[in-house]
Structures are given as C-alpha cells and as structure tokens.
Enzyme design. Structure first.
Site, PDB file in Angstrom:
ATOM      1  N   LYS A 278      39.424  48.162  33.446  1.00  0.00           N
ATOM      2  CA  LYS A 278      40.580  48.883  33.669  1.00  0.00           C
ATOM      3  C   LYS A 278      40.037  50.711  33.360  1.00  0.00           C
ATOM      4  O   LYS A 278      39.293  50.913  32.582  1.00  0.00           O
ATOM      5  CB  LYS A 278      41.713  48.961  32.762  1.00  0.00           C
ATOM      6  CG  LYS A 278      42.503  47.331  33.173  1.00  0.00           C
ATOM      7  CD  LYS A 278      43.744  47.354  32.144  1.00  0.00           C
ATOM      8  CE  LYS A 278      44.334  46.195  32.605  1.00  0.00           C
ATOM      9  NZ  LYS A 278      45.155  45.961  34.048  1.00  0.00           N
ATOM     10  N   ARG A 352      47.368  35.209  35.771  1.00  0.00           N
ATOM     11  CA  ARG A 352      47.510  34.047  36.283  1.00  0.00           C
ATOM     12  C   ARG A 352      46.267  32.955  35.965  1.00  0.00           C
ATOM     13  O   ARG A 352      46.598  31.719  36.154  1.00  0.00           O
ATOM     14  CB  ARG A 352      47.245  34.292  37.991  1.00  0.00           C
ATOM     15  CG  ARG A 352      45.941  35.125  38.471  1.00  0.00           C
ATOM     16  CD  ARG A 352      46.240  35.609  39.553  1.00  0.00           C
ATOM     17  NE  ARG A 352      46.832  36.886  39.510  1.00  0.00           N
ATOM     18  CZ  ARG A 352      46.850  37.858  40.570  1.00  0.00           C
ATOM     19  NH1 ARG A 352      46.605  37.456  41.611  1.00  0.00           N
ATOM     20  NH2 ARG A 352      47.371  38.946  40.307  1.00  0.00           N
TER      21      ARG A 352
END
Ligand code: BES
Ligand code: MN
Ligand code: ZN
Length: 498
Positions: A278, A352
């Site tokens: 990130k 996920r």
C-alpha cells in the site's frame, strides 16, 4: 458503572444530577413540569431568561433548584418532536454525558419521560440510552504512559413509568451487555499492530472462554490449518513473523442438537498490502483491519453476558499481511480448503483469502446461518460512505433480517447485490478464480469471490470498511460497529426459535 431503573418520583430522587428534557421553544416535558411545580416555577423562570431554547443537544446545568432532593438539574434540549430520531437521541445522550463527566459527578438520573426519542418503544429507548451512555464511558489509554483521569460517574439511573419497569429492566441488561461488547471491540481495534497480533486475538478468545462457562475456545495453529488444507488463509501470513491463527469460539446456550448461527470475522492485525504494498500515507490505519474479528469477539462477549438460548460459533481468521522474502507474490496460485484454486493477482486483496478458507471450515458446523464481518474493500467507502455497513447475501430473506436488525439496533446497513454477471470479473486463465476483479463494483466482486465458498448454507457478508473506525483527528479510533447489529440479529434468532 451501575445502571439501574428508577420508578419513583423525580422530585424526591436522591442523585447528583436529575436530567430532564426541554422541547423545542422551551416546552416543558412532564418531568420538567414536575420539577417546575415543586420549585415554584423556578425552571420556567430560567427558561424565560433565554439561556436555553430546547434545540437538540443544548444543555444548561442548574444548581440548588428549590424543593427537590437532586443536587443539580441538567436541562437538556430535545428539539421538535419530529426530530427525535436515533441520531438526535444519541446526540442528546452524548451531550448529557459530557456535562456529567466534565463536572465529575458520581450519579445521575435520566428522566426523559420517553420523549428524548419519538420511538414509542420503551425497550428500544432504554437500551439505546444504556448503550450510548456506556459508549461515552470508554476511553483508550492502554498505550499511554499518562492514564486518562478515571470517570467519576458510577451510578446511572433511568426513570420510567411503573408499568414499564420490567421491560426497561430487560432493555437495560441487554444494553449493558451490548455496550460491553462494543467496548471490547473498540479496545481490540485501537490496540496497535505490534500488540494486537493474531496470537493476541487468540489469547483474548481464550480469556473469554475462561470468563464464561458457556463459551469454549479452540485455536488452530498453522500446522493444523496446513493439515486441513487451508493454504489460501495461510498464504496471507507467509510474509509475516507472526503465526496465523484460526480462532473458534463455541457459545452453547441452546439445545445440544440445535444448529448454530456462525459469525466469521476478518482478523488481519496489520495490512501492509504485502508485496502489492500500500502507499505510505495513513497506512497506520491498517491496524484496524481486524475490526471484523473484533466485532465477532465483542458480540460473543455480549452474547455470553446476555445468555441467549441459542448456539453460536464465532470464528476469527487472523493473520498479518507483510511483504518479505517469504511473502506470497502476485501471480502465485494457492489451493483453498474447498479444493478450488486461486490466482492471487494482488496480495492486498488478502481479506477474502483468509475468509474463504474460514467460510469453508464452518460448513462442518451445519450452520443455521453464517454472517461474516470484514473491513474488506476501500470500494465500500466509495459506494456507501462512512455510515452504513454493506450487506451482500446469497439469500434475500437473510439479507432482510440483517437489515432489519441494523434498523432495530440503530447500527445501519444497506444491501448491495451479488449478481452472476459480476462473477465474470474474477475469471482467471491459470486458476479457478482470481482474487481481484478490477475497479468496477469492488465491494460486489469481493462478495462474488466469497460466494464461491458459501454455497452450502445461508450466508450474508457485512463489509464494515466505512464504519469500523473514524479517521478524524480527536475522534480517530475504532467504533465497535457492528456489534449492536450482530447482537440484535442473534437476539431475533433466539426469539424466532422459541
Ligand atoms: N483492508 C483493505 C480494505 C480497506 C481499505 C478498508 C481502506 C478500509 C480502508 C483490504 O484488504 C484491501 O486492501 N482491499 C483492496 C482490494 C483491492 C486490491 C481489490 C482495496 O480495497 O483497495
Ligand atoms: Mn488489503
Ligand atoms: Zn485488508
């Protein structure tokens, strides 16, 4: 804090502070009228001076009001009857608590006459009052060398009519339990990533079981998960020195053979993005990426305190997402517990990856329903902003139940669809499914991914990316959402099963 229901007369109540509502344009509520008459018009004479106008959340603290036992009276503006919705109700309670705390009072009596909210439901009003007053008592100081000043307030009474006392008592007990769960979730969320690791979360779940006979916790370590075939979950923690954990909390309040409701939380204790790193700005906030896990642990805490007559399994998929020489790389393919293979095109779509294996794992419990809670997608903040939890489900009736629970609990949620059309974005040339689906409908494609692992049961996914914490200056911190929604959902299941 000692919360209690009070059914006596406000004029003779012994308390540091009696809190009474003032409507818009200085209309006296019944309790204010009582105080006004025993004090020979003192309250209305103050109002006539114009120091308060009755706008929602306005406060005026009065000392030595004649003719009553309370040492102080706090007048609090409630606004127009039509504006007494949940948001203003909460604003009023917050304003009152601010005065009680800053004046270091020990006790107070809320005498809103049910008029602080236009909700005719005493249960709901008293529960919210308890929850929201409780929320104002939370202060984070665990990692400060100078501890916060202790809050002096230790007794809060809520005045209701005699015939409402029983229902108010239930509301108060539920409200206290939910408020404790919210505080638990906030504390876990606020702790930094170097303290709140997967192992720390596991320890908290073990501690919860030690506190409550109704809760039993088991922890699966990396070797046990590898043995089962949970390689997708494990791939997320490969770059980290912190071992991943699967935390399983069993709450047994129902019959032994009764199907459990299952809660699954995303517990990424820090999300750097991994090799798909990130950007640096604001990355500290990715310590909050375990807020789904925190809300599951918080809700399990509340559930045990409420002693609901149902079975619930709380599962937390805990890992730290770090870049390193051992880390999973874009393009890597892993085999999930379900047997499906996943091409990990972006290591930052890690939530996920841990959830899919946890969702396959819970099939073994033959669940009545499964709710997962996760700070899953930045796209959720773009779609819905910071007030609503996103709900996506493979069962419309279940989605409705979750939305309804959110409304009842004043913990709002809003549904997004899972359509087959969106599944195509997850096609991969090299595996059964890719872990990202491009920029369009990011929250929906994340749920599409999860839906491939939840075919065996009724399932709803709650994306709390927008609501789990606030980034704003002094208010920066975890919110404890959606503990109230989860508790309400479970309470509703308990009623249905009865
Ligand atoms: N934890 C983040 C989602 C997130 C980001 C929540 C910011 C709250 C605030 C999640 O793991 C993530 O990084 N998601 C990616 C997915 C993308 C790579 C498909 C995102 O949202 O950018
Ligand atoms: Mn991520
Ligand atoms: Zn994440």
């Amino acid at each position: 804090m000692d919360f209690e229901i009070f059914t006596g007369s406000i004029a003779t109540a012994t308390t540091d502070c009696a809190i009474v509502g003032i409507g818009a344009n200085n209309q006296l509520t019944p309790s204010a009228t009582t105080l006004d008459s025993v004090s020979d018009g003192y309250i209305s004479s103050i109002l006539a001076d114009g120091d308060i106008q009755g706008k929602a959340g306005e406060t005026l603290l009065l000392h030595r009001v004649p003719g009553i036992n309370a040492r102080r009276v706090l007048l609090i503006g409630l606004g127009e009857q039509k504006d007494r919705h949940d948001r203003n109700h909460r604003k009023v309670i917050k304003a009152a608590m601010t005065v009680l705390k800053s004046n270091r009072l020990n006790s107070a009596l809320f005498a809103f006459d049910g008029l602080a909210s236009n909700d005719p439901d005493t249960y709901r009003q008293v529960r919210h009052l308890t929850e929201w007053a409780g929320a104002e008592l939370y202060q984070y100081d665990e990692t400060k060398s100078k501890k916060a000043d202790p809050i002096q307030l230790n007794q809060l009474a809520i005045c209701v009519d005699e015939e409402q006392a029983d229902i108010a008592e239930f509301a108060l007990q539920d409200g206290v339990a939910i408020s404790n769960g919210v505080s638990t979730a906030r504390e876990l969320g606020n702790l930094p990533g170097n303290i709140c690791t997967p192992t720390y979360l596991a320890d908290q779940a073990v501690a919860l079981a030690a506190e409550h006979d109704s809760v039993e916790t088991t922890i699966l370590d990396e070797a046990e998960m590898a043995e089962l075939g949970m390689h997708c979950l494990l791939s997320v923690g490969h770059g980290s020195e912190q071992p991943s954990k699967l935390i399983v909390m069993h709450y047994r309040g129902g019959e032994e053979n009764e199907q459990p409701h299952v809660l699954v939380g995303k517990g990424i204790t820090f999300d750097t993005g991994g090799i798909s790193l990130k950007p640096g700005g604001g990355m500290d906030e990715m310590k909050f990426d375990m807020c789904g896990a925190a809300s599951v642990i918080g809700a399990m805490n509340s559930l045990a305190e409420m002693g609901l007559p149902i079975n619930v399994v709380g599962v937390v998929a805990a890992a730290e997402n770090m870049p390193s020489g051992h880390a999973t790389k874009p393009g890597d393919i892993v085999t999930t517990l379900s047997g499906q293979t996943v091409e990990i095109l972006n290591t930052d779509a890690e939530g996920r990856l841990v959830l899919c294996d946890a969702l396959s794992y819970v099939e073994r419990f033959n669940p009545a329903s499964v709710l997962d809670v996760a700070t899953l997608t930045g796209a959720c903040i773009i779609a819905l902003g910071t007030h609503a939890t996103a709900v996506l489900s493979n069962d419309d009736a279940l989605a409705q139940q979750v939305l309804e629970a959110g409304n009842q609990a004043a913990d709002k949620a809003w549904q997004l669809p899972i359509w087959d059309e969106d599944q195509e974005q997850l096609d991969s040339n090299f595996a059964d499914v890719a872990n990202i689906g491009g920029r369009p409908a990011g929250t929906i494609t994340a749920a599409c991914f999860l839906s491939r692992f939840t075919k065996a049961y009724r399932w709803a996914h709650l994306d709390i990316a927008g609501v789990a914490w606030s980034s704003n200056g002094k208010a920066k911190g975890a919110s404890g959402r959606c503990v109230p929604l989860l508790c309400q959902y479970l309470m509703n299941q308990a009623v249905e099963e009865e």
